[in-house]
Design a protein around this motif. Structure first.
Motif, short mmCIF file in Angstrom:
data_model
loop_
_atom_site.label_atom_id
_atom_site.label_comp_id
_atom_site.label_asym_id
_atom_site.label_seq_id
_atom_site.Cartn_x
_atom_site.Cartn_y
_atom_site.Cartn_z
N MET A 1 0.83 -1.17 0.00
CA MET A 1 0.00 0.00 0.00
C MET A 1 0.89 1.24 0.00
N VAL A 2 0.41 2.27 -0.72
CA VAL A 2 1.13 3.53 -0.76
C VAL A 2 0.13 4.67 -0.60
N ASP A 30 5.49 7.74 1.06
CA ASP A 30 4.35 8.43 0.45
C ASP A 30 4.81 9.22 -0.77
N TRP A 31 3.85 9.51 -1.64
CA TRP A 31 4.13 10.36 -2.81
C TRP A 31 3.29 11.62 -2.70
N ARG A 68 -2.49 5.07 -11.99
CA ARG A 68 -1.27 5.12 -12.81
C ARG A 68 0.00 5.26 -11.99
N LEU A 69 -0.11 5.51 -10.69
CA LEU A 69 1.07 5.84 -9.88
C LEU A 69 2.16 4.79 -9.95
N ALA A 70 1.82 3.54 -9.79
CA ALA A 70 2.85 2.47 -9.81
C ALA A 70 3.57 2.43 -11.16
N ASP A 71 2.83 2.59 -12.25
CA ASP A 71 3.46 2.59 -13.58
C ASP A 71 4.39 3.79 -13.75
N LEU A 72 3.97 4.95 -13.25
CA LEU A 72 4.81 6.15 -13.35
C LEU A 72 6.11 5.98 -12.56
N VAL A 73 5.98 5.44 -11.35
CA VAL A 73 7.16 5.22 -10.52
C VAL A 73 8.06 4.16 -11.16
N GLY A 74 7.46 3.09 -11.66
CA GLY A 74 8.25 2.05 -12.32
C GLY A 74 9.02 2.58 -13.52
N ALA A 75 8.38 3.41 -14.33
CA ALA A 75 9.05 4.00 -15.50
C ALA A 75 10.19 4.92 -15.07
N ARG A 76 9.96 5.68 -14.00
CA ARG A 76 11.00 6.59 -13.50
C ARG A 76 12.20 5.80 -12.99
N SER A 95 0.18 -1.13 -4.21
CA SER A 95 -1.24 -1.38 -4.39
C SER A 95 -1.81 -1.82 -3.05
N PRO A 96 -2.89 -1.22 -2.62
CA PRO A 96 -3.66 -0.14 -3.23
C PRO A 96 -3.02 1.22 -2.97
N VAL A 97 -3.52 2.24 -3.68
CA VAL A 97 -3.10 3.62 -3.49
C VAL A 97 -4.21 4.33 -2.73
#
Length: 171
Positions: A1-2, A30-31, A68-76, A95-97
Protein backbone atom coordinates in the motif's frame (compact mmCIF):
# COMPACT_ATOMS: atom_id res chain seq x y z
CA UNK A 1 0.00 0.00 0.00
CA UNK A 2 1.13 3.53 -0.76
CA UNK A 3 -0.24 6.93 0.19
CA UNK A 4 -0.72 9.67 -2.42
CA UNK A 5 -0.75 13.11 -0.81
CA UNK A 6 -2.05 15.88 -3.12
CA UNK A 7 -1.70 19.55 -2.27
CA UNK A 8 -4.88 21.39 -1.40
CA UNK A 9 -5.43 22.67 -4.95
CA UNK A 10 -5.30 19.12 -6.33
CA UNK A 11 -7.50 17.45 -3.71
CA UNK A 12 -10.71 18.25 -5.60
CA UNK A 13 -9.30 16.62 -8.77
CA UNK A 14 -8.58 13.28 -7.09
CA UNK A 15 -10.82 10.70 -5.45
CA UNK A 16 -11.90 11.86 -1.99
CA UNK A 17 -9.27 11.51 0.70
CA UNK A 18 -10.04 8.87 3.27
CA UNK A 19 -9.77 9.19 7.02
CA UNK A 20 -7.49 7.42 9.40
CA UNK A 21 -3.80 6.87 9.69
CA UNK A 22 -2.09 4.68 7.16
CA UNK A 23 1.57 4.03 6.47
CA UNK A 24 3.09 3.38 3.06
CA UNK A 25 4.63 -0.07 2.78
CA UNK A 26 7.08 0.95 0.07
CA UNK A 27 10.76 1.80 0.21
CA UNK A 28 10.15 5.30 -1.15
CA UNK A 29 7.27 6.13 1.20
CA UNK A 30 4.35 8.43 0.45
CA UNK A 31 4.13 10.36 -2.81
CA UNK A 32 3.31 14.07 -2.68
CA UNK A 33 1.86 15.70 -5.79
CA UNK A 34 1.36 19.31 -6.85
CA UNK A 35 0.09 20.97 -10.01
CA UNK A 36 2.14 23.75 -11.58
CA UNK A 37 2.02 25.66 -14.83
CA UNK A 38 5.15 26.28 -16.89
CA UNK A 39 4.94 28.27 -20.10
CA UNK A 40 1.12 28.00 -19.90
CA UNK A 41 1.30 24.19 -19.80
CA UNK A 42 0.00 22.36 -16.72
CA UNK A 43 2.32 19.79 -15.16
CA UNK A 44 2.22 17.49 -12.16
CA UNK A 45 5.23 17.26 -9.90
CA UNK A 46 5.39 14.17 -7.70
CA UNK A 47 7.98 13.75 -4.95
CA UNK A 48 8.74 10.70 -2.81
CA UNK A 49 8.58 11.53 0.90
CA UNK A 50 11.58 9.39 1.81
CA UNK A 51 14.03 9.86 -1.07
CA UNK A 52 12.65 13.15 -2.48
CA UNK A 53 12.82 11.62 -5.96
CA UNK A 54 10.90 13.86 -8.41
CA UNK A 55 8.61 12.78 -11.23
CA UNK A 56 7.40 15.39 -13.71
CA UNK A 57 4.49 14.62 -16.05
CA UNK A 58 1.87 16.52 -18.06
CA UNK A 59 -1.24 17.22 -15.99
CA UNK A 60 -3.62 15.01 -17.94
CA UNK A 61 -6.19 12.64 -16.52
CA UNK A 62 -5.42 13.77 -12.97
CA UNK A 63 -8.35 11.80 -11.60
CA UNK A 64 -6.73 8.53 -12.76
CA UNK A 65 -3.39 9.33 -11.08
CA UNK A 66 -3.87 6.78 -8.25
CA UNK A 67 -4.35 4.02 -10.85
CA UNK A 68 -1.27 5.12 -12.81
CA UNK A 69 1.07 5.84 -9.88
CA UNK A 70 2.85 2.47 -9.81
CA UNK A 71 3.46 2.59 -13.58
CA UNK A 72 4.81 6.15 -13.35
CA UNK A 73 7.16 5.22 -10.52
CA UNK A 74 8.25 2.05 -12.32
CA UNK A 75 9.05 4.00 -15.50
CA UNK A 76 11.00 6.59 -13.50
CA UNK A 77 13.04 3.94 -11.72
CA UNK A 78 13.67 2.20 -15.03
CA UNK A 79 15.08 5.46 -16.48
CA UNK A 80 17.41 5.54 -13.46
CA UNK A 81 18.59 2.03 -14.40
CA UNK A 82 17.48 0.53 -11.08
CA UNK A 83 17.56 -3.28 -11.11
CA UNK A 84 14.37 -4.83 -12.51
CA UNK A 85 13.71 -6.97 -9.43
CA UNK A 86 13.84 -3.89 -7.17
CA UNK A 87 11.44 -2.01 -9.45
CA UNK A 88 9.07 -4.99 -9.46
CA UNK A 89 9.10 -5.25 -5.66
CA UNK A 90 8.49 -1.52 -5.21
CA UNK A 91 5.67 -1.29 -7.73
CA UNK A 92 3.98 -4.43 -6.38
CA UNK A 93 3.98 -2.87 -2.92
CA UNK A 94 2.19 0.20 -4.34
CA UNK A 95 -1.24 -1.38 -4.39
CA UNK A 96 -3.66 -0.14 -3.23
CA UNK A 97 -3.10 3.62 -3.49
CA UNK A 98 -4.83 5.63 -0.76
CA UNK A 99 -5.33 9.39 -1.13
CA UNK A 100 -4.71 11.34 2.07
CA UNK A 101 -4.01 14.94 3.04
CA UNK A 102 -0.44 16.22 3.14
CA UNK A 103 1.29 15.74 6.47
CA UNK A 104 4.99 16.61 6.13
CA UNK A 105 5.79 20.29 5.74
CA UNK A 106 9.44 19.63 4.88
CA UNK A 107 8.42 17.53 1.85
CA UNK A 108 6.00 20.30 0.85
CA UNK A 109 8.95 22.72 1.05
CA UNK A 110 10.98 20.53 -1.31
CA UNK A 111 7.97 20.36 -3.64
CA UNK A 112 7.86 24.17 -3.68
CA UNK A 113 11.63 24.46 -4.23
CA UNK A 114 11.53 22.01 -7.15
CA UNK A 115 8.50 23.78 -8.65
CA UNK A 116 10.37 27.11 -8.53
CA UNK A 117 13.39 25.53 -10.27
CA UNK A 118 11.56 23.86 -13.15
CA UNK A 119 10.94 26.98 -15.28
CA UNK A 120 14.70 27.62 -15.37
CA UNK A 121 15.26 24.24 -17.05
CA UNK A 122 12.53 24.61 -19.68
CA UNK A 123 13.15 27.23 -22.36
CA UNK A 124 10.01 29.30 -22.95
CA UNK A 125 8.20 28.40 -26.16
CA UNK A 126 10.70 25.71 -27.14
CA UNK A 127 10.38 22.81 -24.72
CA UNK A 128 8.14 19.78 -25.15
CA UNK A 129 7.29 16.72 -23.08
CA UNK A 130 10.51 15.00 -24.17
CA UNK A 131 12.41 17.47 -21.97
CA UNK A 132 10.64 16.40 -18.76
CA UNK A 133 12.85 13.34 -18.03
CA UNK A 134 15.95 15.54 -18.33
CA UNK A 135 14.46 18.00 -15.82
CA UNK A 136 13.65 15.08 -13.48
CA UNK A 137 17.28 13.97 -13.66
CA UNK A 138 18.56 17.47 -12.90
CA UNK A 139 16.21 17.83 -9.93
CA UNK A 140 17.20 14.36 -8.67
CA UNK A 141 20.82 15.51 -8.42
CA UNK A 142 19.86 18.60 -6.39
CA UNK A 143 21.03 18.51 -2.78
CA UNK A 144 18.02 18.76 -0.48
CA UNK A 145 18.14 19.92 3.14
CA UNK A 146 21.51 21.52 2.32
CA UNK A 147 21.35 23.68 5.45
CA UNK A 148 21.72 20.60 7.63
CA UNK A 149 24.84 18.65 8.56
CA UNK A 150 26.48 16.96 5.56
CA UNK A 151 25.28 13.51 6.67
CA UNK A 152 21.68 14.74 6.56
CA UNK A 153 21.85 16.24 3.04
CA UNK A 154 19.71 14.19 0.63
CA UNK A 155 20.58 13.68 -3.03
CA UNK A 156 17.34 12.15 -4.34
CA UNK A 157 18.93 9.90 -6.98
CA UNK A 158 21.39 8.38 -4.51
CA UNK A 159 18.87 8.11 -1.69
CA UNK A 160 16.40 6.29 -3.97
CA UNK A 161 18.95 3.60 -4.83
CA UNK A 162 19.91 3.21 -1.16
CA UNK A 163 16.33 2.90 0.07
CA UNK A 164 15.33 0.39 -2.59
CA UNK A 165 18.38 -1.77 -1.90
CA UNK A 166 17.84 -1.61 1.89
CA UNK A 167 14.15 -2.48 1.73
CA UNK A 168 14.01 -5.10 -1.02
CA UNK A 169 17.33 -6.93 -0.69
CA UNK A 170 16.52 -7.71 2.94
CA UNK A 171 13.23 -9.43 2.12
Amino acid sequence: MVILRPTRKLQKSLPPAGNGDAVSETALGDWYVNRLVVDRRPLLLLVSSRSLLPILIPAREVRSLPKRLADLVGARLNRMEIADHLIARETQAMSPVLVRKTSDRSVLGILVDFAKSIPYYLEVGIWDENALPLVEDLLAKTPCYAGRRFEEVVFPDRKTSELLAERWHAG
